[in-house]
Design a protein around this motif. Sequence first.
Motif, PDB file in Angstrom:
ATOM      1  N   ALA A  18      -5.028   5.522  -8.572  1.00 40.40           N
ATOM      2  CA  ALA A  18      -5.822   4.607  -7.747  1.00 40.40           C
ATOM      3  C   ALA A  18      -5.085   3.317  -7.402  1.00 40.40           C
ATOM      4  CB  ALA A  18      -7.131   4.271  -8.461  1.00 40.40           C
ATOM      5  N   LEU A  19      -4.158   2.891  -8.275  1.00 36.62           N
ATOM      6  CA  LEU A  19      -3.506   1.596  -8.066  1.00 36.62           C
ATOM      7  C   LEU A  19      -1.989   1.681  -7.927  1.00 36.62           C
ATOM      8  CD1 LEU A  19      -5.524  -0.493 -10.699  1.00 36.62           C
ATOM      9  CD2 LEU A  19      -5.929  -0.360  -8.236  1.00 36.62           C
ATOM     10  N   VAL A  20      -1.339   2.326  -8.886  1.00 36.73           N
ATOM     11  CA  VAL A  20       0.127   2.302  -8.928  1.00 36.73           C
ATOM     12  C   VAL A  20       0.743   3.097  -7.778  1.00 36.73           C
ATOM     13  CG1 VAL A  20       2.164   2.856 -10.289  1.00 36.73           C
ATOM     14  CG2 VAL A  20       0.108   2.004 -11.432  1.00 36.73           C
ATOM     15  N   VAL A  21       0.327   4.354  -7.616  1.00 39.44           N
ATOM     16  CA  VAL A  21       0.915   5.205  -6.569  1.00 39.44           C
ATOM     17  C   VAL A  21       0.720   4.628  -5.166  1.00 39.44           C
ATOM     18  CG1 VAL A  21       0.897   7.501  -5.522  1.00 39.44           C
ATOM     19  CG2 VAL A  21       0.711   7.274  -8.001  1.00 39.44           C
ATOM     20  N   PRO A  22      -0.500   4.190  -4.804  1.00 35.95           N
ATOM     21  CA  PRO A  22      -0.653   3.586  -3.470  1.00 35.95           C
ATOM     22  C   PRO A  22       0.226   2.352  -3.261  1.00 35.95           C
ATOM     23  CG  PRO A  22      -2.793   4.121  -4.399  1.00 35.95           C
ATOM     24  CD  PRO A  22      -1.796   4.316  -5.494  1.00 35.95           C
ATOM     25  N   ALA A  23       0.347   1.539  -4.322  1.00 34.97           N
ATOM     26  CA  ALA A  23       1.182   0.334  -4.211  1.00 34.97           C
ATOM     27  C   ALA A  23       2.648   0.698  -3.968  1.00 34.97           C
ATOM     28  CB  ALA A  23       1.048  -0.506  -5.487  1.00 34.97           C
ATOM     29  N   VAL A  24       3.119   1.715  -4.674  1.00 31.59           N
ATOM     30  CA  VAL A  24       4.505   2.163  -4.507  1.00 31.59           C
ATOM     31  C   VAL A  24       4.727   2.675  -3.087  1.00 31.59           C
ATOM     32  CG1 VAL A  24       6.211   3.877  -5.219  1.00 31.59           C
ATOM     33  CG2 VAL A  24       4.861   2.688  -6.942  1.00 31.59           C
ATOM     34  N   ILE A  25       3.782   3.463  -2.573  1.00 27.39           N
ATOM     35  CA  ILE A  25       3.909   3.991  -1.209  1.00 27.39           C
ATOM     36  C   ILE A  25       3.944   2.864  -0.189  1.00 27.39           C
ATOM     37  CG2 ILE A  25       2.733   5.320   0.587  1.00 27.39           C
ATOM     38  CD1 ILE A  25       1.696   7.172  -1.612  1.00 27.39           C
ATOM     39  N   MET A  26       3.046   1.899  -0.326  1.00 26.19           N
ATOM     40  CA  MET A  26       2.966   0.802   0.640  1.00 26.19           C
ATOM     41  C   MET A  26       4.205  -0.086   0.595  1.00 26.19           C
ATOM     42  SD  MET A  26       0.260   1.284   2.346  1.00 26.19           S
ATOM     43  CE  MET A  26       0.254  -0.261   3.262  1.00 26.19           C
ATOM     44  N   LEU A  27       4.790  -0.251  -0.592  1.00 28.33           N
ATOM     45  CA  LEU A  27       5.932  -1.148  -0.738  1.00 28.33           C
ATOM     46  C   LEU A  27       7.271  -0.485  -0.422  1.00 28.33           C
ATOM     47  CD1 LEU A  27       4.901  -2.996  -4.031  1.00 28.33           C
ATOM     48  CD2 LEU A  27       4.899  -3.948  -1.722  1.00 28.33           C
ATOM     49  N   SER A  28       7.382   0.810  -0.691  1.00 28.16           N
ATOM     50  CA  SER A  28       8.681   1.461  -0.559  1.00 28.16           C
ATOM     51  C   SER A  28       8.850   2.315   0.690  1.00 28.16           C
ATOM     52  CB  SER A  28       8.949   2.332  -1.796  1.00 28.16           C
ATOM     53  OG  SER A  28       7.985   3.370  -1.892  1.00 28.16           O
ATOM     54  N   SER A  29       7.753   2.794   1.245  1.00 29.53           N
ATOM     55  CA  SER A  29       7.856   3.684   2.401  1.00 29.53           C
ATOM     56  C   SER A  29       8.255   2.908   3.659  1.00 29.53           C
ATOM     57  CB  SER A  29       6.522   4.400   2.633  1.00 29.53           C
ATOM     58  OG  SER A  29       6.594   5.213   3.785  1.00 29.53           O
ATOM     59  N   LYS A  30       9.067   3.544   4.500  1.00 26.55           N
ATOM     60  CA  LYS A  30       9.500   2.935   5.751  1.00 26.55           C
ATOM     61  C   LYS A  30       8.735   3.496   6.951  1.00 26.55           C
ATOM     62  CE  LYS A  30      14.168   2.010   4.027  1.00 26.55           C
ATOM     63  NZ  LYS A  30      15.615   2.243   4.240  1.00 26.55           N
ATOM     64  N   GLU A  31       7.697   4.259   6.673  1.00 28.09           N
ATOM     65  CA  GLU A  31       6.871   4.818   7.736  1.00 28.09           C
ATOM     66  C   GLU A  31       6.044   3.713   8.396  1.00 28.09           C
ATOM     67  OE1 GLU A  31       6.866   7.843   8.773  1.00 28.09           O
ATOM     68  OE2 GLU A  31       8.070   8.826   7.235  1.00 28.09           O
ATOM     69  N   PRO A  32       5.494   3.960   9.579  1.00 33.28           N
ATOM     70  CA  PRO A  32       4.603   2.962  10.220  1.00 33.28           C
ATOM     71  C   PRO A  32       3.413   2.639   9.326  1.00 33.28           C
ATOM     72  CG  PRO A  32       5.230   4.677  11.777  1.00 33.28           C
ATOM     73  CD  PRO A  32       5.739   5.123  10.441  1.00 33.28           C
ATOM     74  N   LYS A  33       2.867   1.447   9.498  1.00 37.81           N
ATOM     75  CA  LYS A  33       1.813   0.949   8.621  1.00 37.81           C
ATOM     76  C   LYS A  33       0.624   1.907   8.534  1.00 37.81           C
ATOM     77  CE  LYS A  33      -1.206  -3.085   7.965  1.00 37.81           C
ATOM     78  NZ  LYS A  33      -2.506  -2.415   8.159  1.00 37.81           N
ATOM     79  N   GLU A  34       0.160   2.399   9.663  1.00 36.59           N
ATOM     80  CA  GLU A  34      -1.017   3.261   9.655  1.00 36.59           C
ATOM     81  C   GLU A  34      -0.735   4.568   8.914  1.00 36.59           C
ATOM     82  OE1 GLU A  34      -3.404   5.280  13.197  1.00 36.59           O
ATOM     83  OE2 GLU A  34      -3.783   3.118  13.049  1.00 36.59           O
ATOM     84  N   LYS A  35       0.464   5.108   9.059  1.00 42.53           N
ATOM     85  CA  LYS A  35       0.832   6.352   8.385  1.00 42.53           C
ATOM     86  C   LYS A  35       0.950   6.123   6.882  1.00 42.53           C
ATOM     87  CE  LYS A  35       3.923  10.306   8.851  1.00 42.53           C
ATOM     88  NZ  LYS A  35       5.075  10.877   9.590  1.00 42.53           N
ATOM     89  N   LYS A  36       1.486   4.970   6.492  1.00 37.93           N
ATOM     90  CA  LYS A  36       1.584   4.637   5.061  1.00 37.93           C
ATOM     91  C   LYS A  36       0.197   4.515   4.449  1.00 37.93           C
ATOM     92  CE  LYS A  36       4.228   0.951   5.203  1.00 37.93           C
ATOM     93  NZ  LYS A  36       5.035  -0.189   4.709  1.00 37.93           N
ATOM     94  N   GLU A  37      -0.694   3.848   5.167  1.00 40.09           N
ATOM     95  CA  GLU A  37      -2.063   3.681   4.663  1.00 40.09           C
ATOM     96  C   GLU A  37      -2.752   5.027   4.485  1.00 40.09           C
ATOM     97  OE1 GLU A  37      -3.961   1.178   7.472  1.00 40.09           O
ATOM     98  OE2 GLU A  37      -3.243  -0.695   6.565  1.00 40.09           O
ATOM     99  N   TYR A  38      -2.532   5.906   5.429  1.00 41.67           N
ATOM    100  CA  TYR A  38      -3.170   7.228   5.376  1.00 41.67           C
ATOM    101  C   TYR A  38      -2.688   8.002   4.143  1.00 41.67           C
ATOM    102  CZ  TYR A  38      -5.235  11.560   7.138  1.00 41.67           C
ATOM    103  OH  TYR A  38      -5.998  12.685   7.282  1.00 41.67           O
ATOM    104  N   SER A  39      -1.380   7.960   3.879  1.00 43.24           N
ATOM    105  CA  SER A  39      -0.814   8.661   2.720  1.00 43.24           C
ATOM    106  C   SER A  39      -1.219   7.987   1.410  1.00 43.24           C
ATOM    107  CB  SER A  39       0.717   8.704   2.818  1.00 43.24           C
ATOM    108  OG  SER A  39       1.126   9.400   3.963  1.00 43.24           O
ATOM    109  N   ALA A  40      -1.179   6.660   1.406  1.00 50.67           N
ATOM    110  CA  ALA A  40      -1.478   5.921   0.171  1.00 50.67           C
ATOM    111  C   ALA A  40      -2.925   6.092  -0.260  1.00 50.67           C
ATOM    112  CB  ALA A  40      -1.157   4.441   0.365  1.00 50.67           C
ATOM    113  N   PHE A  41      -3.837   6.117   0.711  1.00 53.64           N
ATOM    114  CA  PHE A  41      -5.259   6.166   0.367  1.00 53.64           C
ATOM    115  C   PHE A  41      -5.677   7.534  -0.142  1.00 53.64           C
ATOM    116  CE2 PHE A  41      -8.843   3.408   0.496  1.00 53.64           C
ATOM    117  CZ  PHE A  41      -9.957   4.248   0.490  1.00 53.64           C
ATOM    118  N   LYS A  42      -4.857   8.541   0.051  1.00 63.27           N
ATOM    119  CA  LYS A  42      -5.196   9.876  -0.431  1.00 63.27           C
ATOM    120  C   LYS A  42      -5.264   9.902  -1.952  1.00 63.27           C
ATOM    121  CE  LYS A  42      -4.120  14.733   0.345  1.00 63.27           C
ATOM    122  NZ  LYS A  42      -3.250  15.703   1.048  1.00 63.27           N
ATOM    123  N   ASN A  43      -4.462   9.080  -2.593  1.00 63.85           N
ATOM    124  CA  ASN A  43      -4.423   9.061  -4.061  1.00 63.85           C
ATOM    125  C   ASN A  43      -5.678   8.463  -4.686  1.00 63.85           C
ATOM    126  OD1 ASN A  43      -1.499   9.990  -4.839  1.00 63.85           O
ATOM    127  ND2 ASN A  43      -1.262   8.640  -3.092  1.00 63.85           N
TER     128      ASN A  43
END
Length: 256
Positions: free
Chosen positions: A48-73
Amino acid sequence: MRIDGLNNASLGFKGKTANFQKGFAKTFAKIDGIGEGASITFDFLGKALVVPAVIMLSSKEPKEKKEYSAFKNPVAAVIQLALEVPILFFGSAAIEKGANKGLFDTKDSKRYNENFHKDIFVSELKNTFSKDESISKQINNNLDAIDKKGLTRKGTEFFEDLIKNARDNKTLGEKFKAYKDAHTNLYHLKNRLCFAFAIILTPLLCYLENKFHPIIMDKIYEEEHKAEAKKHPKKSLAPFVSIENFINKLQKGGTR
């Protein structure tokens, strides 16, 4: 678990680090029942917290795509929590009830039957201290605590210290060890069976995750677009740009 005699020097810790290490060890030792419940908690916090934070901070994808992937967790974590907590709570209660009724007993062993060994120990305990009124009140208080909370670390230490001063501490010690072992065996049995059942439900978890994640994300984006539209409302088009008005004008023009 006792750590009062912990030798900091032998572990290579010195000064403030040694004090921190010893304090952390004591705090950890005071926690009773670290098992599947703690595993579920840490797993939930990680997803709920660690994985989404890692995705948002490390991924170079567009913001909306990062949010979509991060929120799945977090979605998966909430669904998993909703499935596993009832399994752990009701499953543990059912397994404990069955074990104490002899469901897991064999001809040669009652290793999971905690109540069976508890009754033997309590009977021996009361016989041993039947004439010692000074300690009877403490014994009864601790037995009442066991009836309410089960065999805790505090209760274990009380009875272990009591057995050391008993007249026949060998027999009483054996009875308490059997009770304590049954308590531990039952605890691990509950965790393993509940964990196994949670694993069996993994396909259901994946199905629910894939079903609800797009629905939730569509709802989130819909609300975001509404909020954005309120902040930056679009200017309405002039009446003459309207297709309907344009057709009406053409019709009127043709009748003249």
